[in-house]
Design an enzyme around this catalytic site. Structure first.
Site, short mmCIF file in Angstrom:
data_model
loop_
_atom_site.label_atom_id
_atom_site.label_comp_id
_atom_site.label_asym_id
_atom_site.label_seq_id
_atom_site.Cartn_x
_atom_site.Cartn_y
_atom_site.Cartn_z
N LYS A 124 -6.63 -8.51 2.59
CA LYS A 124 -5.54 -8.54 2.44
C LYS A 124 -4.56 -9.97 2.98
O LYS A 124 -3.92 -10.96 2.55
CB LYS A 124 -4.25 -7.76 3.72
CG LYS A 124 -4.36 -6.34 3.20
CD LYS A 124 -2.58 -5.21 3.15
CE LYS A 124 -2.93 -4.08 2.39
NZ LYS A 124 -2.13 -3.00 2.75
N LYS A 203 -6.05 2.70 -8.59
CA LYS A 203 -5.23 4.26 -7.65
C LYS A 203 -3.78 4.08 -7.72
O LYS A 203 -3.68 3.38 -7.44
CB LYS A 203 -5.65 3.31 -6.49
CG LYS A 203 -5.01 4.30 -5.07
CD LYS A 203 -5.75 3.86 -3.11
CE LYS A 203 -4.86 4.43 -2.62
NZ LYS A 203 -4.88 3.48 -1.43
N LYS A 206 3.16 3.20 -5.97
CA LYS A 206 4.28 2.73 -6.52
C LYS A 206 4.67 1.79 -7.96
O LYS A 206 5.43 1.63 -8.67
CB LYS A 206 5.68 3.23 -5.94
CG LYS A 206 6.57 3.57 -6.25
CD LYS A 206 7.21 3.95 -5.07
CE LYS A 206 8.85 2.48 -4.75
NZ LYS A 206 9.65 3.08 -3.47
#
Ligand code: TRP
Ligand code: SF4
Length: 341
Positions: A124, A203, A206
């Site tokens: 990240k 994975k 949404k």
């Protein structure tokens, strides 16, 4: 279990579990199979604390204005799948500010080097020109979420295993310095492994559009399932298929009645069942599994005051435990000057 042992928790036969979920709003099949279904199952086996972790979510890029709605939607989904506030404690993380204070206390023992080695941090942090310290500290707050309830165990998928290991290290370091107090929580291995999206590749998530909402209706479910990737070698309907490489088959095994699975497998291999048919059965299984969720979610959406009541009661209960732990941690660290006057 009698009331006293339920209240005192620690002395009770049941071990205590804490788990957290980010308030992403709508819950999808991956969240459900990977986490929430297990939350439901754990309720009777453990004394469960379930937290909607909004203080972690503010590190994301989503609009602050939508966070309250995402938090409420997550609470509705969690309750809709069958998490029962009579049998667990469900609360919003920021309603129990003790987590944050304990995180600060833990910052004094958590090694920067270990935080920098966290895979999630390394991934990240690449997205930033200037990395916020909260991104590095994220697992320290997570350790506080867990240890403030002195949880015995935490359900963790692959992506959170490292964070739990760090939590154990923090507990060990803190105990070494201030005396044995925090348990080193064990990992509870999830019932299912990594869940791939309907694209059969990444994975389930949404934002990648490779999943289906647990509140989708029949048409919505089919709309997503229809496009799911199957065995790429199966071109014609009567080509023999390979269930072992087909992601739809892996998902089937998680939701379709076991008695149907071997038929599906054989017919696929023999080329006597087409993929569209097979997906229909899968979609039916989902619709059946989701039906009660939709009903409960609709009710809760019409009665937000019920959800609010549940979360307030949950926060009160969580707060009781958290306050006690924090008091002890503060005292052992010498944060008790008033008592010297
Ligand atoms: N980091 C977890 C995730 O992204 C969420 C989380 C926050 C959590 N605090 C926790 C999970 C404590 C388990 C225990 O999924
Ligand atoms: Fe997959 Fe079913 Fe098609 Fe076989 S029939 S390849 S299991 S979708």
């Amino acid at each position: 279990m009698n009331e006293t042992s339920e209240k005192t928790g620690k002395g009770a036969a049941r071990k205590r579990v804490l788990s957290g979920i980010q308030p992403t709003g709508e819950v999808h099949l991956g969240n459900y199979l990977g986490a929430l279904r297990q939350w439901v199952h754990m309720q009777d086996r453990y004394e469960c604390f379930y937290s909607i972790v909004d203080l972690h979510a503010i590190l994301g890029e989503d609009e602050p204005a939508s966070l309250p709605a995402r938090t409420l939607d997550m609470a509705i989904s969690v309750l809709a799948v069958g998490v029962d506030p009579e049998r667990c404690t469900l609360f919003v993380q920021s309603d129990v500010p003790e987590h944050v204070e304990l995180a600060w206390l833990f910052n004094t023992v958590a090694p920067v080097g270990d935080l920098e080695r966290m895979t999630q941090y390394k991934d990240k942090s690449k997205r930033y020109d200037s990395i916020p310290v909260g991104l590095l500290n994220y697992p320290v707050l997570q350790a506080a979420d867990i240890l403030i309830y002195r949880a015995d165990a935490v359900p963790v998928g692959d992506d959170q295993r490292q964070h739990l290991e760090l939590t154990r290290d923090i507990a060990r370091k803190w105990n070494a310095r201030y005396g044995e107090y925090f348990p080193e929580p064990d990992a509870i291995i999830p019932e299912v492994g990594r869940i791939k999206g309907l694209d059969g590749e990444t994975k389930m998530s949404k934002s990648l559009g490779n999943t289906v909402s647990i509140l989708a209706d029949e048409d919505g479910v089919w709309e997503s399932v229809r496009r799911a990737v199957t065995d790429p070698q199966r071109v014609r309907r009567d080509d023999p298929g390979r269930p072992e490489v087909c992601n739809v088959f892996s998902l089937h095994k998680l939701v379709t009645d076991a008695s149907l699975i071997s038929d599906i497998e054989e017919q696929c291999k023999a080329g006597t069942r087409g993929c569209v048919d097979c997906k229909r059965i899968f979609a039916d299984s989902l619709v059946r599994e989701f039906a009660p969720f939709r009903e409960r979610a609709e009710h809760l959406r019409a009665h937000p005051e019920e959800v609010r009541g549940v979360l307030e009661a949950g926060a009160d209960r969580a707060h009781e435990v958290a306050r006690e732990t924090l008091g002890e941690a503060r005292a052992r660290m010498g944060i008790k000057w008033r008592s010297t006057l």
